[in-house]
Design a protein around this motif. Structure first.
Motif, PDB file in Angstrom:
ATOM      1  N   ASN A 165      -1.921  -3.533 -18.928  1.00  0.00           N
ATOM      2  CA  ASN A 165      -2.583  -2.289 -17.957  1.00  0.00           C
ATOM      3  C   ASN A 165      -1.982  -2.584 -16.457  1.00  0.00           C
ATOM      4  OD1 ASN A 165      -4.500  -1.241 -16.306  1.00  0.00           O
ATOM      5  ND2 ASN A 165      -5.431  -0.798 -18.456  1.00  0.00           N
ATOM      6  N   SER A 166      -1.933  -3.846 -16.088  1.00  0.00           N
ATOM      7  CA  SER A 166      -1.665  -3.931 -14.690  1.00  0.00           C
ATOM      8  C   SER A 166      -0.344  -3.387 -14.365  1.00  0.00           C
ATOM      9  CB  SER A 166      -2.209  -5.307 -14.027  1.00  0.00           C
ATOM     10  OG  SER A 166      -0.863  -6.151 -14.853  1.00  0.00           O
ATOM     11  N   ALA A 167       0.782  -4.016 -15.181  1.00  0.00           N
ATOM     12  CA  ALA A 167       2.179  -3.254 -15.050  1.00  0.00           C
ATOM     13  C   ALA A 167       2.342  -1.925 -15.123  1.00  0.00           C
ATOM     14  CB  ALA A 167       3.016  -3.996 -15.992  1.00  0.00           C
ATOM     15  N   MET A 168       1.710  -1.580 -16.114  1.00  0.00           N
ATOM     16  CA  MET A 168       1.663   0.230 -16.424  1.00  0.00           C
ATOM     17  C   MET A 168       0.960   0.726 -15.092  1.00  0.00           C
ATOM     18  SD  MET A 168       1.170   0.421 -20.512  1.00  0.00           S
ATOM     19  CE  MET A 168       1.382   2.006 -20.577  1.00  0.00           C
ATOM     20  N   THR A 169      -0.101   0.239 -14.493  1.00  0.00           N
ATOM     21  CA  THR A 169      -0.696   1.130 -13.650  1.00  0.00           C
ATOM     22  C   THR A 169       0.153   0.830 -12.365  1.00  0.00           C
ATOM     23  OG1 THR A 169      -2.875   0.368 -14.278  1.00  0.00           O
ATOM     24  CG2 THR A 169      -2.722   0.912 -11.774  1.00  0.00           C
ATOM     25  N   LYS A 170       0.936  -0.056 -12.221  1.00  0.00           N
ATOM     26  CA  LYS A 170       2.003  -0.186 -10.930  1.00  0.00           C
ATOM     27  C   LYS A 170       2.791   0.329 -11.010  1.00  0.00           C
ATOM     28  CE  LYS A 170       4.709  -4.066  -8.704  1.00  0.00           C
ATOM     29  NZ  LYS A 170       6.136  -4.037  -9.248  1.00  0.00           N
ATOM     30  N   LYS A 171       3.907   0.791 -12.425  1.00  0.00           N
ATOM     31  CA  LYS A 171       4.596   1.770 -12.479  1.00  0.00           C
ATOM     32  C   LYS A 171       4.424   3.178 -12.173  1.00  0.00           C
ATOM     33  CE  LYS A 171       8.798   3.095 -13.646  1.00  0.00           C
ATOM     34  NZ  LYS A 171       9.952   2.728 -12.713  1.00  0.00           N
ATOM     35  N   ILE A 172       3.100   3.719 -12.580  1.00  0.00           N
ATOM     36  CA  ILE A 172       2.539   5.067 -12.422  1.00  0.00           C
ATOM     37  C   ILE A 172       2.312   5.180 -10.949  1.00  0.00           C
ATOM     38  CG2 ILE A 172       0.684   6.641 -12.659  1.00  0.00           C
ATOM     39  CD1 ILE A 172       0.198   5.040 -15.511  1.00  0.00           C
ATOM     40  N   ASN A 173       1.734   4.387 -10.355  1.00  0.00           N
ATOM     41  CA  ASN A 173       1.806   4.255  -8.688  1.00  0.00           C
ATOM     42  C   ASN A 173       2.905   4.607  -8.098  1.00  0.00           C
ATOM     43  OD1 ASN A 173      -0.987   4.469  -8.353  1.00  0.00           O
ATOM     44  ND2 ASN A 173      -1.364   2.322  -8.862  1.00  0.00           N
ATOM     45  N   GLU A 174       4.032   3.787  -8.602  1.00  0.00           N
ATOM     46  CA  GLU A 174       5.360   3.727  -7.891  1.00  0.00           C
ATOM     47  C   GLU A 174       5.902   5.000  -8.145  1.00  0.00           C
ATOM     48  OE1 GLU A 174       6.554  -0.950  -8.512  1.00  0.00           O
ATOM     49  OE2 GLU A 174       7.718   0.821  -9.532  1.00  0.00           O
ATOM     50  N   THR A 175       5.573   5.545  -9.399  1.00  0.00           N
ATOM     51  CA  THR A 175       6.391   6.701  -9.594  1.00  0.00           C
ATOM     52  C   THR A 175       5.786   8.158  -8.794  1.00  0.00           C
ATOM     53  OG1 THR A 175       6.771   6.110 -11.689  1.00  0.00           O
ATOM     54  CG2 THR A 175       6.991   8.286 -11.599  1.00  0.00           C
ATOM     55  N   LEU A 176       4.447   7.953  -8.743  1.00  0.00           N
ATOM     56  CA  LEU A 176       3.730   9.307  -8.188  1.00  0.00           C
ATOM     57  C   LEU A 176       4.338   8.985  -6.527  1.00  0.00           C
ATOM     58  CD1 LEU A 176       0.566   9.143 -10.021  1.00  0.00           C
ATOM     59  CD2 LEU A 176       2.146  10.853 -10.096  1.00  0.00           C
ATOM     60  N   ALA A 177       4.190   7.638  -6.072  1.00  0.00           N
ATOM     61  CA  ALA A 177       4.484   7.651  -4.626  1.00  0.00           C
ATOM     62  C   ALA A 177       5.774   8.055  -4.236  1.00  0.00           C
ATOM     63  CB  ALA A 177       4.459   6.107  -4.222  1.00  0.00           C
ATOM     64  N   GLU A 178       6.965   7.858  -5.417  1.00  0.00           N
ATOM     65  CA  GLU A 178       8.145   8.599  -5.017  1.00  0.00           C
ATOM     66  C   GLU A 178       7.983   9.975  -5.086  1.00  0.00           C
ATOM     67  OE1 GLU A 178      10.485   7.133  -8.584  1.00  0.00           O
ATOM     68  OE2 GLU A 178      10.434   4.922  -7.562  1.00  0.00           O
ATOM     69  N   LEU A 179       7.157  10.545  -5.612  1.00  0.00           N
ATOM     70  CA  LEU A 179       7.016  12.003  -5.777  1.00  0.00           C
ATOM     71  C   LEU A 179       6.031  12.471  -4.824  1.00  0.00           C
ATOM     72  CD1 LEU A 179       6.497  12.262  -9.800  1.00  0.00           C
ATOM     73  CD2 LEU A 179       8.486  13.272  -8.487  1.00  0.00           C
ATOM     74  N   SER A 180       5.813  11.696  -3.950  1.00  0.00           N
ATOM     75  CA  SER A 180       4.670  11.950  -2.548  1.00  0.00           C
ATOM     76  C   SER A 180       3.425  12.480  -3.249  1.00  0.00           C
ATOM     77  CB  SER A 180       5.334  12.959  -2.052  1.00  0.00           C
ATOM     78  OG  SER A 180       6.669  12.372  -1.414  1.00  0.00           O
ATOM     79  N   VAL A 181       3.095  11.998  -4.258  1.00  0.00           N
ATOM     80  CA  VAL A 181       1.740  12.524  -4.753  1.00  0.00           C
ATOM     81  C   VAL A 181       0.463  11.391  -4.464  1.00  0.00           C
ATOM     82  CG1 VAL A 181       0.450  12.847  -6.950  1.00  0.00           C
ATOM     83  CG2 VAL A 181       2.627  13.544  -6.827  1.00  0.00           C
ATOM     84  N   LYS A 182      -0.596  12.119  -3.832  1.00  0.00           N
ATOM     85  CA  LYS A 182      -1.562  11.110  -3.201  1.00  0.00           C
ATOM     86  C   LYS A 182      -2.741  11.139  -4.299  1.00  0.00           C
ATOM     87  CE  LYS A 182      -0.082  10.599   1.533  1.00  0.00           C
ATOM     88  NZ  LYS A 182       1.218  11.401   1.498  1.00  0.00           N
ATOM     89  N   ASP A 183      -2.950  12.440  -4.854  1.00  0.00           N
ATOM     90  CA  ASP A 183      -4.400  12.689  -5.538  1.00  0.00           C
ATOM     91  C   ASP A 183      -4.056  13.189  -6.749  1.00  0.00           C
ATOM     92  OD1 ASP A 183      -6.002  12.241  -3.193  1.00  0.00           O
ATOM     93  OD2 ASP A 183      -5.087  14.064  -2.377  1.00  0.00           O
TER      94      ASP A 183
END
Lengths: 286, 86
Positions: free
Chosen positions: B40-58
């Motif tokens: 869970n924590s590794a997957m959450t990190k990856k999702i957050n990283e990917t959304l950050a690269e896409l400049s998604v905040k919400d």
């Protein structure tokens, strides 16, 4: 060596992860026929990320893009050309030198844009129409990028208004012609796929036939096909020993200033030496 | 709210569903399936990283996982986002 090039469906993480582990000489990450129209976007992103990560061992890595008659091909190239672990592009439905020119220009533009060395990416051209086959030599010599020409299977049959037969009679002339064109141009003639994946005997027979014609290898669609094809293409111990004997005799003759020599009662001249060298290449010894 | 999906439930894949979220609501992630408890924590990190690269905040992110590697999870989030933006 390009004895076997294995197609991997571009939207299948399982195959993209494991595909390079089955021992084929090359893999083809497929964005074309193996991917449904509604999944083209997702497959492109997935393949691009796998190429960026670059964990494919030592196999030759190519991507089959969509044809230049589709809306996808430029996006496909844009997604894969910048990625470090890519050796070439397999282009479908190439039917003239003009198609090669269009592809070449776009790849060159992207190599420039992304700082990839000019000419790094090779082109593998699928000749899937009667016109493509007839233009095989013109295509094979249309760009220094061309690494191989490959006759189509099902698409070519459809264009010829024929159907698949057990012995592949309908493709026989096209196969012979592609070998001549490829060898004349100095690029690899690679054969089309054998689609009956459980018919090992049929695959062996077809591989023996296309090897005899002069093909350098075959495209494959199932990992189980690797062993059989390599088995046919790999020289036997006796062939290797004979080749080594010929090359040793030729070397000795050259050192003595002689032209042709005799090995086991047969004359060894340049064509024989070249064939012996090719045997060692196929055996991975040269 | 608009939603979009990418991926499958095949082996080594995951099905990612993105749902637009109101500005200021942040990233909300819900992971279910084969590796949810362990990774869970590794997957959450990856999702957050990917959304950050896409400049998604919400964004609301739902993942049904069937053993997807990080690289696949990132690709599916990116593909779903591309579809959401269409």
């Amino acid at each position: 060596m390009r004895r076997t090039m294995l197609y991997l469906p571009g939207n299948n993480p399982n195959m993209l992860t494991k595909g390079h582990l089955f021992g084929s000489d090359g893999i083809i990450l497929d964005l074309e026929d193996a991917v449904a129209m509604v999944e083209k976007d997702a497959a492109r992103i997935l393949v691009s990320r796998y190429l960026k990560q670059g964990e494919f061992g030592n196999v030759e890595v190519t991507v089959r893009i969509n044809g230049i008659d589709t809306e996808f091909w430029k996006k496909d190239l844009e997604a894969v050309v910048p990625m470090k672990r890519l050796d070439g592009i397999r282009a479908p439905k190439v039917d003239s030198a003009e198609t090669v020119k269009i592809l070449d220009e776009e790849i060159s533009r992207l190599e420039d844009k992304y700082g990839v060395p000019q000419g790094k990416l090779k082109l593998f051209c699928l000749l899937e129409t009667a016109k493509g086959i007839l233009n095989a030599y013109e295509i094979a010599t249309a760009s220094p990028r061309i690494a191989a020409i490959i006759p189509g299977g099902e698409d070519l049959r459809a264009d010829l208004r024929t159907e698949r037969s057990m012995d592949g009679t309908e493709l026989e002339w096209a196969r012979r012609f592609v070998v001549f064109a490829g060898r004349a141009a100095g690029v690899d003639p690679l054969d089309t796929v054998f689609s009956r994946v459980t018919d090992d005997e049929g695959l062996r027979k077809e591989t023996e036939f296309i090897k005899q014609l002069g093909f350098a290898g075959k495209s494959i669609i199932h990992p189980n096909q690797v062993r059989i094809i390599h088995d046919v293409f790999n020289p036997t111990e006796a062939e290797i020993a004979k080749a080594q004997k010929i090359l040793a005799a030729a070397k000795e003759a050259a050192e003595r200033g002689q032209g042709a020599v005799t090995v086991d009662g047969k004359m060894v001249d340049m064509p024989v030496v070249k064939r012996a060298e090719y045997v060692l290449v196929r055996a991975g010894l040269a | 709210m608009k939603t979009a999906q990418a991926g499958t439930l095949e082996s080594m894949d995951c099905l990612v569903t993105l749902t637009e979220a109101a500005p200021g609501s942040g990233i909300k992630i819900n992971i279910t399936g084969a590796s949810a408890a362990r990774f869970n924590s590794a997957m959450t990190k990856k999702i957050n990283e990917t959304l950050a690269e896409l400049s998604v905040k919400d964004m609301e992110v739902a993942v049904q996982d069937n053993g997807a590697l990080d690289i696949v999870l990132g690709a599916r989030v990116e593909a779903a986002y591309g579809r959401l933006m269409k």
